[in-house]
Design an enzyme around this catalytic site. Structure first.
Site, PDB file in Angstrom:
ATOM      1  CG  HIS A 138      -0.433  -0.146   2.460  1.00 22.97           C
ATOM      2  ND1 HIS A 138       0.840   0.657   3.044  1.00 22.97           N
ATOM      3  CD2 HIS A 138      -0.357  -1.297   3.369  1.00 22.97           C
ATOM      4  CE1 HIS A 138       1.198   0.361   4.299  1.00 22.97           C
ATOM      5  NE2 HIS A 138       0.501  -1.112   4.640  1.00 22.97           N
ATOM      6  CG  HIS A 152       4.215  -1.646   2.131  1.00 20.98           C
ATOM      7  ND1 HIS A 152       2.818  -2.391   1.837  1.00 20.98           N
ATOM      8  CD2 HIS A 152       4.707  -2.367   3.197  1.00 20.98           C
ATOM      9  CE1 HIS A 152       2.497  -2.888   3.025  1.00 20.98           C
ATOM     10  NE2 HIS A 152       3.912  -2.960   3.621  1.00 20.98           N
ATOM     11  CD  GLN A 188       7.201 -10.854  11.238  1.00 20.86           C
ATOM     12  OE1 GLN A 188       8.224 -10.903  10.605  1.00 20.86           O
ATOM     13  NE2 GLN A 188       6.609  -9.544  11.077  1.00 20.86           N
ATOM     14  CE  LYS A 220      -0.139   0.586  11.131  1.00 19.12           C
ATOM     15  NZ  LYS A 220       0.204  -0.654  11.320  1.00 19.12           N
ATOM     16  CB  VAL A 270       1.603   6.623   4.223  1.00 11.99           C
ATOM     17  CG1 VAL A 270       0.571   7.084   3.196  1.00 11.99           C
ATOM     18  CG2 VAL A 270       2.862   7.060   3.905  1.00 11.99           C
ATOM     19  NE  ARG A 297      -2.706  -8.205  11.197  1.00 11.69           N
ATOM     20  CZ  ARG A 297      -1.584  -8.137  11.250  1.00 11.69           C
ATOM     21  NH1 ARG A 297      -0.860  -7.245  11.269  1.00 11.69           N
ATOM     22  NH2 ARG A 297      -0.889  -9.571  11.530  1.00 11.69           N
TER      23      ARG A 297
HETATM   24  P1  AMP Z   1       4.740  -4.896   6.649  1.00 10.31           P
HETATM   25  O1  AMP Z   1       4.755  -5.326   5.173  1.00 10.31           O
HETATM   26  O2  AMP Z   1       3.456  -4.476   7.310  1.00 10.31           O
HETATM   27  O3  AMP Z   1       5.665  -5.679   7.422  1.00 10.31           O
HETATM   28  O4  AMP Z   1       5.554  -3.318   6.468  1.00 10.31           O
HETATM   29  C1  AMP Z   1       6.645  -3.070   5.850  1.00 10.31           C
HETATM   30  C2  AMP Z   1       7.266  -1.837   6.482  1.00 10.31           C
HETATM   31  O5  AMP Z   1       6.310  -0.813   5.952  1.00 10.31           O
HETATM   32  C3  AMP Z   1       7.434  -1.750   7.954  1.00 10.31           C
HETATM   33  O6  AMP Z   1       8.744  -1.047   8.197  1.00 10.31           O
HETATM   34  C4  AMP Z   1       6.155  -0.914   8.432  1.00 10.31           C
HETATM   35  O7  AMP Z   1       6.529   0.179   9.375  1.00 10.31           O
HETATM   36  C5  AMP Z   1       6.005  -0.112   6.924  1.00 10.31           C
HETATM   37  N1  AMP Z   1       4.707   0.344   6.845  1.00 10.31           N
HETATM   38  C6  AMP Z   1       3.599  -0.292   6.999  1.00 10.31           C
HETATM   39  N2  AMP Z   1       2.323   0.538   7.036  1.00 10.31           N
HETATM   40  C7  AMP Z   1       2.966   1.907   6.911  1.00 10.31           C
HETATM   41  C8  AMP Z   1       2.462   3.086   6.907  1.00 10.31           C
HETATM   42  N3  AMP Z   1       1.041   3.213   6.900  1.00 10.31           N
HETATM   43  N4  AMP Z   1       3.104   4.238   6.618  1.00 10.31           N
HETATM   44  C9  AMP Z   1       4.595   3.916   6.608  1.00 10.31           C
HETATM   45  N5  AMP Z   1       5.254   3.032   6.626  1.00 10.31           N
HETATM   46  C10 AMP Z   1       4.315   1.716   6.960  1.00 10.31           C
END
Ligand code: AMP
Length: 283
Positions: A34, A37, A61, A150, A177, A188
């Protein structure tokens, strides 16, 4: 853009870039991209020569099997977006490639910061995060790794691991974001019903109220906690997990708001658990 499924292949590609003086920027994700990322990837693209993005959904995890199998995946679209943003290498390994002997016996213990809040709600979660990151860091060999604010506690864990285990990596933080109503973007969110989606706006509302109090000079953390709990508690679709004020480095709960302090919340909307946070402003 290269898509590589092996640790060795990723190591070789980044090693080749380093040999010619190139810097490597690494963005670890679990795919289902999204805008959050994409903001990390864009920043890495601007700042580094070789951009490596991993999309491995790390079973280590997830305490809860159901949460792992419900985790959204969208590999084709992720690759398309990565290509558009100028990513050089997507590392998309299988579970077998990452954990050929099953669950690893040697793991990375992130210490006390990994045991609080999210660590307490999801036992083993941050050990799983720290362990997979160690493996990914070895393969991608970055000079900088990009993370979102986040997941602020994850960020605190990463900083601890990188510092204490001397990974030669700069940790770069990117701001959260958000959607128009303030809801932090998350993979999610797609699992929320329309009613739950609307209710989920209460998280940012609660955090904003706490931030407003801090800006006005309130230093009693209990007052901030009370307004956050009231806001989330008053939302019919939300079940509060926690609302606290923590020290931003240790994630220990504090009684007095001393910078850097962060308000953090977690709540369930049906079976979807969301987290969010805000760094508290000074008056
Ligand atoms: P994930 O795929 O959820 O494990 O997230 C991968 C990376 O994207 C992690 O460093 C998260 O903190 C970052 N991330 C997830 N959601 C957001 C968001 N809304 N804004 C900025 N970074 C994000």
């Amino acid at each position: 853009m290269e898509v590589i499924e092996t640790l060795a292949g990723t190591f070789d590609a980044s090693e080749a870039a380093r040999r010619t003086g190139g810097t490597v920027g690494f963005v670890p994700t679990m795919g289902a991209f999204h805008e959050g990322h994409l903001s990390l990837i864009r920043r890495a693209r601007v700042e580094r020569d070789l951009v490596v993005v991993s999309t491995f959904v790390n079973p280590l995890q997830f305490g809860d099997r159901a949460d792992l199998s419900a985790y959204p995946r969208n590999e084709e679209r992720d690759l398309e977006l990565a290509r558009e943003l100028g990513v050089d290498l997507v590392f998309a390994p299988t579970v077998q490639e990452m954990y050929p002997a099953g669950e690893p016996e040697a793991t990375v213990d992130p210490g006390p910061v990994g045991e609080r809040l999210e660590g307490a709600s999801r036992p083993g979660h941050f050990r799983g995060v720290a362990t997979v990151l160690a493996k990914l860091f070895h393969a991608a060999g970055p000079s900088a790794a990009y993370f979102g604010e986040k997941d602020a506690q994850q960020l605190a864990v990463v900083r601890r691991v990188v510092a204490d285990l001397s990974f030669p990596i700069e940790v770069v933080v990117c701001p959260t974001v958000r959607e128009a109503d303030g809801l932090a973007m998350s993979s999610r969110n797609a699992r929320l019903s329309p009613e739950q989606r609307e209710a989920a706006g209460c998280l940012f509302l609660a955090l904003s109220e706490a931030a407003e109090l801090a800006r006005a000079g309130e230093r009693d953390a209990a007052r901030l906690v009370a307004v956050m709990a009231r806001e989330i508690g008053a939302t019919p679709q939300a079940r509060l997990d926690y609302a606290v004020v923590v020290d931003d480095d240790t994630f220990e709960e504090v009684r007095t708001v001393d910078p850097p302090a962060r308000a953090v919340v977690a709540a369930r909307f049906g079976d979807v658990r969301l987290i969010d946070n805000l760094l508290l402003p000074t008056p």
